[in-house]
Write an enzyme that holds these catalytic residues in place. Structure first.
Site, mmCIF file in Angstrom:
data_model
loop_
_atom_site.group_PDB
_atom_site.id
_atom_site.type_symbol
_atom_site.label_atom_id
_atom_site.label_comp_id
_atom_site.label_asym_id
_atom_site.label_seq_id
_atom_site.Cartn_x
_atom_site.Cartn_y
_atom_site.Cartn_z
ATOM 1 N N ASP A 42 -48.080 -13.383 5.454
ATOM 2 C CA ASP A 42 -47.200 -13.403 4.292
ATOM 3 C C ASP A 42 -45.994 -14.296 4.586
ATOM 4 O O ASP A 42 -45.575 -14.415 5.743
ATOM 5 C CB ASP A 42 -46.714 -11.991 3.956
ATOM 6 N N TYR A 49 -50.036 -6.068 15.177
ATOM 7 C CA TYR A 49 -48.811 -6.253 14.408
ATOM 8 C C TYR A 49 -47.796 -5.184 14.793
ATOM 9 O O TYR A 49 -48.165 -4.034 15.054
ATOM 10 C CB TYR A 49 -49.068 -6.119 12.906
ATOM 11 N N ASP A 70 -43.788 -4.624 -0.242
ATOM 12 C CA ASP A 70 -42.867 -5.106 0.783
ATOM 13 C C ASP A 70 -41.470 -5.227 0.180
ATOM 14 O O ASP A 70 -41.252 -4.909 -1.000
ATOM 15 C CB ASP A 70 -43.340 -6.439 1.397
ATOM 16 N N ARG A 122 -49.162 -4.201 4.531
ATOM 17 C CA ARG A 122 -48.441 -3.665 3.372
ATOM 18 C C ARG A 122 -49.160 -2.452 2.773
ATOM 19 O O ARG A 122 -48.522 -1.501 2.319
ATOM 20 C CB ARG A 122 -48.274 -4.756 2.302
#
Length: 306
Positions: A47, A75, A89, A181
């Site tokens: 993103d 992550y 987000d 997300r």
């Protein structure tokens, strides 16, 4: 007649530590321009506001992109509790809030159902296609977006930190196609308090680590000079999850022509996917059958100096 693409015949991987505020495509275009490369692509979109590993493939290395895309990735991300957004987000509009704040023990317990093979619904603002159109475009136009759940393998999901009652820091290792997300959104729903991603960083992807990545500032600084070439990593690193089979010079010739070539089998079985090398250089990827590799992808690389 198609026009010939300009640029250098350069192959390999440039691992970029992507900064926030740029799309993955913008980073790829910057790298391609800086190296004057004919061909470039990336292995796994981040993103725009996310940071971390963006592995950019150049030239023949683009043929190994699927193997990095399919590899496990990790992550670290911060979840803001107490609010849901339409994008899942911090860039989106807040659509629901809650005063509930779970204890650490509740959070750890709520993480358990997210492990293993799970079904995950992508965010409405994502690049998933619906009837040929990107979901985020439909969502921006105010259309109702219904996305089907997709399978995702989650290897690990742990609570790293709880800076305050409104935030939790998590680390996740997962397979292809995972949306962090969605994890934040669904975790908030499971806890009854809502949630969205505030910060996101990809710390490794397959064989590539963020700490080994080059900054985009350095890419700019070294652009159009051979000094940037020293940061290129061989395309063979994109094949790290496949077994390597050595071949003879004669076998290499056959493989490069798209024919089955003789290889020296190691720890492989009939029907396994593997890659063949000559003097450490990738020649082809294919299926191993009875002493030969049947190629599916062939690499055209200049021979390395002895």
């Amino acid at each position: 007649m198609a026009r010939k693409r300009k640029g250098r015949d350069i192959s390999g991987w440039l691992v970029v530590d992507k900064p926030a505020g740029l799309t993955s495509t913008a980073v790829v275009n910057k790298v391609r321009w800086a190296l004057d490369a004919k061909k470039a692509g990336h292995a796994g979109t981040l993103d725009p506001e996310a940071t971390g590993v963006l592995a950019v493939a150049l030239g023949e290395a683009t043929k190994t992109v699927p193997y990095i895309t399919d590899a496990l990735k990790a992550y670290t991300f911060t979840v803001r509790l107490g609010a849901a957004t339409n994008t899942d987000d911090a860039e989106g509009e807040v659509i629901a809030t809650s005063d509930e704040r779970p204890a650490d023990a509740q959070i750890k317990e709520a993480l358990q159902p997210f492990l293993g093979e799970i079904m995950q619904v992508p965010p409405k603002f994502s690049a998933v296609k619906i009837d040929g159109q990107r979901a985020y475009k439909l969502a921006r136009d105010g259309e109702e977006v219904e996305l089907a759940a997709r399978p995702l393998w989650v290897e690990e999901l742990i609570l790293l930190d709880r800076p305050d009652e409104d935030h939790v820091v998590l680390e996740m290792t997962c397979g292809k196609g995972g949306y962090v997300r969605s994890i934040a959104r669904d975790l908030g729903a499971a806890l009854g308090c809502y949630g969205h991603v505030k910060q996101l960083r990809r710390i490794w992807s397959g064989p590539f680590d963020a700490e080994d990545g080059i900054s985009l500032e350095l890419v700019d600084e070294l652009a159009k000079s051979t000094d940037l070439d020293q940061y290129l990593r061989p395309l063979e690193e994109g094949l790290a999850d496949l077994p390597e089979l050595k071949c003879t010079p004669q076998g290499a010739v056959r493989l490069r022509n798209g024919n089955p070539g003789m290889v020296m089998a190691a720890d492989v079985e009939y029907g396994d996917e593997a890659w063949a090398s000559l003097d450490g250089q990738a020649v082809a990827v294919g299926i191993y059958k009875a002493g030969e590799l049947h190629p599916s992808r062939v690499f055209v690389q200049p021979e390395r100096a002895a």
